[in-house]
Design a protein around this motif. Structure first.
Motif, PDB file in Angstrom:
ATOM      1  N   SER A  88       2.791 -26.089   8.158  1.00  0.00           N
ATOM      2  CA  SER A  88       1.945 -27.076   7.478  1.00  0.00           C
ATOM      3  C   SER A  88       0.475 -26.861   7.830  1.00  0.00           C
ATOM      4  O   SER A  88      -0.406 -27.044   6.992  1.00  0.00           O
ATOM      5  CB  SER A  88       2.384 -28.510   7.806  1.00  0.00           C
ATOM      6  OG  SER A  88       2.302 -28.754   9.188  1.00  0.00           O
ATOM      7  N   SER A  89       0.220 -26.422   9.044  1.00  0.00           N
ATOM      8  CA  SER A  89      -1.152 -26.114   9.444  1.00  0.00           C
ATOM      9  C   SER A  89      -1.690 -24.932   8.649  1.00  0.00           C
ATOM     10  O   SER A  89      -2.837 -24.943   8.195  1.00  0.00           O
ATOM     11  CB  SER A  89      -1.198 -25.809  10.945  1.00  0.00           C
ATOM     12  OG  SER A  89      -2.484 -25.399  11.324  1.00  0.00           O
ATOM     13  N   LEU A  90      -0.848 -23.901   8.441  1.00  0.00           N
ATOM     14  CA  LEU A  90      -1.255 -22.751   7.630  1.00  0.00           C
ATOM     15  C   LEU A  90      -1.548 -23.155   6.183  1.00  0.00           C
ATOM     16  O   LEU A  90      -2.399 -22.564   5.526  1.00  0.00           O
ATOM     17  CB  LEU A  90      -0.159 -21.673   7.638  1.00  0.00           C
ATOM     18  CG  LEU A  90       0.043 -20.905   8.935  1.00  0.00           C
ATOM     19  CD1 LEU A  90       1.306 -20.058   8.868  1.00  0.00           C
ATOM     20  CD2 LEU A  90      -1.175 -20.035   9.223  1.00  0.00           C
ATOM     21  N   ALA A  91      -0.828 -24.174   5.707  1.00  0.00           N
ATOM     22  CA  ALA A  91      -1.008 -24.638   4.327  1.00  0.00           C
ATOM     23  C   ALA A  91      -2.077 -25.725   4.221  1.00  0.00           C
ATOM     24  O   ALA A  91      -2.349 -26.212   3.120  1.00  0.00           O
ATOM     25  CB  ALA A  91       0.321 -25.166   3.780  1.00  0.00           C
ATOM     26  N   TYR A  92      -2.652 -26.106   5.341  1.00  0.00           N
ATOM     27  CA  TYR A  92      -3.685 -27.151   5.392  1.00  0.00           C
ATOM     28  C   TYR A  92      -3.190 -28.498   4.854  1.00  0.00           C
ATOM     29  O   TYR A  92      -3.884 -29.185   4.114  1.00  0.00           O
ATOM     30  CB  TYR A  92      -4.954 -26.711   4.637  1.00  0.00           C
ATOM     31  CG  TYR A  92      -5.576 -25.466   5.194  1.00  0.00           C
ATOM     32  CD1 TYR A  92      -6.278 -25.490   6.393  1.00  0.00           C
ATOM     33  CD2 TYR A  92      -5.417 -24.246   4.550  1.00  0.00           C
ATOM     34  CE1 TYR A  92      -6.837 -24.328   6.929  1.00  0.00           C
ATOM     35  CE2 TYR A  92      -5.971 -23.080   5.077  1.00  0.00           C
ATOM     36  CZ  TYR A  92      -6.678 -23.132   6.254  1.00  0.00           C
ATOM     37  OH  TYR A  92      -7.213 -21.984   6.774  1.00  0.00           O
ATOM     38  N   VAL A  93      -1.941 -28.839   5.214  1.00  0.00           N
ATOM     39  CA  VAL A  93      -1.377 -30.139   4.850  1.00  0.00           C
ATOM     40  C   VAL A  93      -0.691 -30.727   6.079  1.00  0.00           C
ATOM     41  O   VAL A  93      -0.434 -30.029   7.062  1.00  0.00           O
ATOM     42  CB  VAL A  93      -0.363 -30.033   3.682  1.00  0.00           C
ATOM     43  CG1 VAL A  93      -1.032 -29.553   2.404  1.00  0.00           C
ATOM     44  CG2 VAL A  93       0.810 -29.144   4.040  1.00  0.00           C
ATOM     45  N   SER A  94      -0.375 -32.004   5.996  1.00  0.00           N
ATOM     46  CA  SER A  94       0.337 -32.640   7.107  1.00  0.00           C
ATOM     47  C   SER A  94       1.803 -32.211   7.097  1.00  0.00           C
ATOM     48  O   SER A  94       2.320 -31.733   6.083  1.00  0.00           O
ATOM     49  CB  SER A  94       0.248 -34.160   6.990  1.00  0.00           C
ATOM     50  OG  SER A  94       1.000 -34.612   5.876  1.00  0.00           O
ATOM     51  N   THR A  95       2.457 -32.410   8.225  1.00  0.00           N
ATOM     52  CA  THR A  95       3.879 -32.062   8.296  1.00  0.00           C
ATOM     53  C   THR A  95       4.685 -32.919   7.326  1.00  0.00           C
ATOM     54  O   THR A  95       5.644 -32.442   6.716  1.00  0.00           O
ATOM     55  CB  THR A  95       4.428 -32.213   9.728  1.00  0.00           C
ATOM     56  OG1 THR A  95       4.160 -33.522  10.194  1.00  0.00           O
ATOM     57  CG2 THR A  95       3.827 -31.190  10.657  1.00  0.00           C
ATOM     58  N   THR A 114       3.684 -34.115   4.458  1.00  0.00           N
ATOM     59  CA  THR A 114       3.466 -33.590   3.109  1.00  0.00           C
ATOM     60  C   THR A 114       4.301 -32.337   2.881  1.00  0.00           C
ATOM     61  O   THR A 114       4.930 -32.163   1.836  1.00  0.00           O
ATOM     62  CB  THR A 114       1.966 -33.278   2.888  1.00  0.00           C
ATOM     63  OG1 THR A 114       1.235 -34.489   3.025  1.00  0.00           O
ATOM     64  CG2 THR A 114       1.713 -32.664   1.527  1.00  0.00           C
ATOM     65  N   ARG A 155       5.268 -27.640  11.937  1.00  0.00           N
ATOM     66  CA  ARG A 155       3.861 -27.935  12.269  1.00  0.00           C
ATOM     67  C   ARG A 155       2.976 -26.718  12.039  1.00  0.00           C
ATOM     68  O   ARG A 155       1.878 -26.823  11.509  1.00  0.00           O
ATOM     69  CB  ARG A 155       3.742 -28.417  13.707  1.00  0.00           C
ATOM     70  CG  ARG A 155       4.299 -29.797  13.884  1.00  0.00           C
ATOM     71  CD  ARG A 155       4.078 -30.327  15.253  1.00  0.00           C
ATOM     72  NE  ARG A 155       4.674 -31.657  15.297  1.00  0.00           N
ATOM     73  CZ  ARG A 155       4.948 -32.297  16.373  1.00  0.00           C
ATOM     74  NH1 ARG A 155       4.681 -31.770  17.550  1.00  0.00           N
ATOM     75  NH2 ARG A 155       5.496 -33.490  16.323  1.00  0.00           N
ATOM     76  N   GLU A 156       3.470 -25.559  12.440  1.00  0.00           N
ATOM     77  CA  GLU A 156       2.677 -24.332  12.258  1.00  0.00           C
ATOM     78  C   GLU A 156       2.528 -23.985  10.781  1.00  0.00           C
ATOM     79  O   GLU A 156       1.442 -23.609  10.330  1.00  0.00           O
ATOM     80  CB  GLU A 156       3.334 -23.176  13.013  1.00  0.00           C
ATOM     81  CG  GLU A 156       3.288 -23.358  14.523  1.00  0.00           C
ATOM     82  CD  GLU A 156       4.230 -22.433  15.271  1.00  0.00           C
ATOM     83  OE1 GLU A 156       3.867 -22.061  16.403  1.00  0.00           O
ATOM     84  OE2 GLU A 156       5.308 -22.108  14.747  1.00  0.00           O
TER      85      GLU A 156
END
Length: 109
Positions: free
Chosen positions: A13-20, A22, A10-11
């Motif tokens: 994917s958040s850094l990559a600006y995508v959903s988990t 994805t 989750r962290e």
């Protein structure tokens, strides 16, 4: 790699600006069975980099080892190539004998 080491999916994917979902699809697309396998490889890659930095060893391969691995790759390619495709390759080589003969000159020097 250092930024995402130890982070949850989750962290990251958040850094990559995508959903988990994805990010998980991405991880699977590049060959990992899941996020935990992905992070394990990152962990050991970082450990190896740190050890190499301490030892100050550049990434090198002994020439003998390189030759052996190269030959193994050629043997494996010949083993798995289909006979019809091999026949097409040899026919093309026969059409252009200078390709083969120039390689033989190179190999004999």
């Amino acid at each position: 790699m250092q930024k995402i080491q130890g982070e949850s999916i989750r962290e990251v994917s958040s850094l990559a600006y995508v959903s988990t979902a994805t990010f998980l699809r991405f991880v699977q697309k590049i060959g990992f069975s899941g996020y935990s396998k992905f992070t394990t490889v990152i962990k050991f890659t970082l450990i190896n980099q740190q050890q190499n930095a301490k030892e100050k060893l550049p990434f090198t391969v002994k020439q003998n080892d390189y030759r052996e691995e190269y030959l193994k790759n050629i043997i494996e390619a010949v083993r798995v190539i289909k006979p019809a495709k091999l026949a097409r390759v040899t026919a093309k080589l026969a059409e252009h004998p200078e390709v083969f003969s120039s390689q033989m000159v190179f190999l004999s020097t």
